[in-house]
Design an enzyme around this catalytic site. Structure first.
Site, PDB file in Angstrom:
ATOM      1  N   THR A 166      46.912  38.982  26.985  1.00 11.07           N
ATOM      2  CA  THR A 166      47.592  37.159  27.094  1.00 11.07           C
ATOM      3  C   THR A 166      46.656  36.604  28.615  1.00 11.07           C
ATOM      4  O   THR A 166      46.083  36.371  29.681  1.00 11.07           O
ATOM      5  CB  THR A 166      48.529  37.791  28.021  1.00 11.07           C
ATOM      6  OG1 THR A 166      49.886  38.187  27.298  1.00 11.07           O
ATOM      7  CG2 THR A 166      49.579  36.484  28.486  1.00 11.07           C
ATOM      8  N   LEU A 221      49.842  39.723  34.268  1.00 14.49           N
ATOM      9  CA  LEU A 221      49.999  39.577  32.515  1.00 14.49           C
ATOM     10  C   LEU A 221      49.213  40.666  31.646  1.00 14.49           C
ATOM     11  O   LEU A 221      48.489  41.178  32.495  1.00 14.49           O
ATOM     12  CB  LEU A 221      48.625  37.911  32.632  1.00 14.49           C
ATOM     13  CG  LEU A 221      49.575  37.009  32.930  1.00 14.49           C
ATOM     14  CD1 LEU A 221      48.527  35.648  32.704  1.00 14.49           C
ATOM     15  CD2 LEU A 221      50.392  36.149  32.589  1.00 14.49           C
ATOM     16  N   ASP A 222      49.594  40.671  31.116  1.00 12.31           N
ATOM     17  CA  ASP A 222      48.374  41.269  30.138  1.00 12.31           C
ATOM     18  C   ASP A 222      48.010  41.021  29.730  1.00 12.31           C
ATOM     19  O   ASP A 222      47.467  40.365  29.832  1.00 12.31           O
ATOM     20  CB  ASP A 222      50.006  41.852  28.514  1.00 12.31           C
ATOM     21  CG  ASP A 222      50.935  42.693  28.936  1.00 12.31           C
ATOM     22  OD1 ASP A 222      51.360  42.989  29.872  1.00 12.31           O
ATOM     23  OD2 ASP A 222      52.416  42.352  27.893  1.00 12.31           O
ATOM     24  N   LYS A 223      46.556  42.406  29.369  1.00  3.86           N
ATOM     25  CA  LYS A 223      45.502  42.203  29.374  1.00  3.86           C
ATOM     26  C   LYS A 223      45.061  41.455  27.998  1.00  3.86           C
ATOM     27  O   LYS A 223      44.527  40.348  28.052  1.00  3.86           O
ATOM     28  CB  LYS A 223      44.807  43.857  28.588  1.00  3.86           C
ATOM     29  CG  LYS A 223      43.684  43.714  28.012  1.00  3.86           C
ATOM     30  CD  LYS A 223      43.177  45.098  27.179  1.00  3.86           C
ATOM     31  CE  LYS A 223      41.189  45.337  26.997  1.00  3.86           C
ATOM     32  NZ  LYS A 223      41.682  46.476  26.561  1.00  3.86           N
ATOM     33  N   ARG A 233      57.324  39.495  24.080  1.00  2.00           N
ATOM     34  CA  ARG A 233      57.197  40.379  22.851  1.00  2.00           C
ATOM     35  C   ARG A 233      57.658  40.844  22.194  1.00  2.00           C
ATOM     36  O   ARG A 233      58.451  40.612  20.930  1.00  2.00           O
ATOM     37  CB  ARG A 233      55.371  41.292  23.382  1.00  2.00           C
ATOM     38  CG  ARG A 233      54.566  40.377  23.621  1.00  2.00           C
ATOM     39  CD  ARG A 233      53.830  41.035  24.888  1.00  2.00           C
ATOM     40  NE  ARG A 233      53.564  42.344  23.289  1.00  2.00           N
ATOM     41  CZ  ARG A 233      52.566  43.278  23.993  1.00  2.00           C
ATOM     42  NH1 ARG A 233      52.214  43.593  25.325  1.00  2.00           N
ATOM     43  NH2 ARG A 233      52.301  44.417  23.398  1.00  2.00           N
TER      44      ARG A 233
END
Length: 379
Positions: free
Chosen positions: A185, A181-183, A283
Site C-alpha cells: 500500500t 500501512l501494508d507493504k 482488503r
C-alpha cells in the site's frame, strides 16, 4: 483490594509477598517482583486468591500490569511461557482461586537497527512530527523476512542527518510509528518525533477522529454506487495469514465506499473511508462484497492479477488523504497525495480497454505484455 500473591522462585525456594490482610510473614522488598520487571532470567509466580474468579488468563494478566499488551501476553501464553499449575493452557483459560501462574518471559534478543539511506517523500515536518508519502513495496517496520530495508531504517537515517530522534513509545523496533500501512500500500503516514506527540496522535487514531481517505481499483463493479460495509473481522481461524469474518475474535469494522469511476463491468475505481482501522480491513471488506482489490492475490486469487495483456504490479490501494489535529498547536492539518504512477498506468489501461469495449466481463488476460505496467511503460 489485594487478591494476588506475588512471589519469586529462587534456588528451589519460594519467597512470598504478603497480600493485604494476610498473615504471611513479610519478606525483604528486594525479593518482591512485579510483572513489569521480568527480563526472562527467573520465573515469576502469581497465586490467584479471591476476586478474580472466572476471568480469562490473558485479561487477568493484562489488567495486572500495562507493560505487556494483551496481544503480547497471548503470544507468551501460546508459546508456553505462561503456565497454570505447571501446565500449558490457552489464553482463554478461566482462572480460579488457588491457581499458580508461572511467568517465564524470555529475554528479548537485541535488534541491531541501522540507519539506511532509503528514499521516501517528506510532505511536512516540524519539531513534533513528520508526514511522509510511503512508496509501495516498502515494509514499515522490521519483522521476520524483513529485518532491513524498512521504513524504520529509512527514518533512522533521516533523523540522524538532522540530529533529531523519533518517539520511543513504540519501542526500539517501531520508533515513531503511530500507525502502519501494508507493504504494497502506498500513501500518507504520520510519524511522531516526541512521546507526547505520539500519545496524542494515538488517541486520535483510537477515537477514529483521524480523517483517512483511500482509493482502490477493484475487480468487478459493486451494484450500489456507494455503501457502508459493516463486517466484524479478525484473524482467520483456518488461514492464519489472512483476516476475515471467519474468526474466533471478531472486531467491529466499518468501511464507507463510493464508486469514482466504472470501467465497463470489469473494474471500478473506488474511494474508501475507513471508520475503523483493523488489519487488512479494506482488503477484506471489498472482498466480502465480491470485489477484491486488483493485484491482491491473497484475497482475490489469480483472477485479479492481470488486465488486458498486462500484469497488475501490486495491490492497487493508496492512502490518499490524512487529516488530524496537531498534537501541540491544536491546529487541523490535512494532507492529500494523488495515487502513484504505477496505479495511474493501470487506470490508463482500464480506460483503453473500456474505449475498446473489452471490459464487459473480466479484466484478466494472458499477461504477456507485463511491460506495459513497468517503469517507463507507455500504457
Amino acid at each position: 483490594m489485594c487478591d494476588v500473591y506475588v512471589c519469586r522462585a529462587e534456588h528451589d525456594r519460594v519467597f512470598w509477598a504478603a497480600p493485604c490482610g494476610s498473615r504471611v510473614s513479610v519478606v525483604p522488598q528486594y525479593l518482591v517482583r512485579n510483572i513489569s520487571n521480568m527480563t526472562g532470567t527467573t520465573p515469576e509466580e502469581l497465586i490467584v486468591t479471591g476476586g478474580e474468579n472466572s476471568k480469562r488468563l490473558d485479561v487477568f494478566l493484562a489488567n495486572r500490569d500495562a507493560t505487556f499488551s494483551r496481544t503480547a501476553l497471548q503470544r507468551l501464553i501460546e508459546d508456553g511461557h505462561v503456565l497454570i499449575n505447571g501446565l500449558q493452557v490457552k489464553p482463554s483459560y478461566k482462572i480460579r482461586p488457588g491457581d499458580r501462574i508461572t511467568l517465564d518471559v524470555p529475554r528479548p534478543q537485541p535488534l541491531d537497527l541501522r540507519p539506511e539511506a532509503i528514499d521516501f517523500e517528506p510532505l511536512y515536518e516540524d519539531a513534533d512530527l513528520l508526514v511522509l508519502n510511503k512508496p509501495a513495496g516498502l515494509v514499515v517496520h522490521p519483522a521476520p523476512g524483513n529485518w532491513t530495508g524498512t521504513l524504520v531504517n529509512a527514518l533512522l537515517h533521516h533523523f540522524s542527518q538532522s540530529g533529531e530522534t523519533a518517539s520511543s513509545v513504540g519501542g526500539k523496533e517501531r520508533p515513531g510509528l503511530v500507525h502502519r500501512l501494508d507493504k504494497e500500500t502506498s500513501g500518507i503516514m504520520v510519524i511522531a518525533k516526541t512521546d507526547q506527540a505520539h500519545r496524542a496522535l494515538a488517541v486520535q487514531f483510537k477515537q477514529h477522529t483521524i480523517a483517512r481517505v483511500y482509493e482502490a481499483l477493484v475487480w468487478g463493479v459493486p451494484k450500489q454506487g456507494q455503501g457502508l460495509i459493516d463486517l466484524a473481522i479478525g484473524r482467520d481461524s483456518k488461514e492464519r495469514k489472512k483476516f476475515s469474518a471467519r474468526t474466533a475474535k471478531p472486531k467491529a469494522s466499518v468501511t464507507e465506499y463510493h464508486i469514482e469511476r466504472r470501467y465497463g463491468k470489469a473494474a471500478a475505481h473506488v474511494r474508501l473511508l475507513p471508520r475503523t482501522g483493523r488489519t487488512h480491513q479494506l482488503r477484506v471488506h471489498l472482498t466480502s462484497l465480491g470485489h477484491p482489490i486488483l493485484g491482491d492475490r491473497t484475497y482475490g486469487g489469480q483472477k485479479v492479477m492481470a488486465i488486458g495483456d498486462g500484469t497488475v504490479p501490486r495491490v492497487m490501494l493508496h492512502a490518499r488523504t490524512l487529516g488530524f489535529v496537531h498534537p501541540t498547536t491544536g491546529e487541523p492539518h490535512r494532507f492529500d497525495v494523488p495515487c502513484p504512477e504505477d496505479m495511474q498506468r493501470v487506470q490508463r489501461e482500464l480506460e483503453r480497454l473500456t474505449e475498446l469495449g473489452q471490459t464487459k466481463r473480466s479484466v484478466s488476460g494472458k499477461a504477456s505484455g507485463a511491460e506495459r505496467f513497468t517503469e517507463g511503460g507507455k500504457g
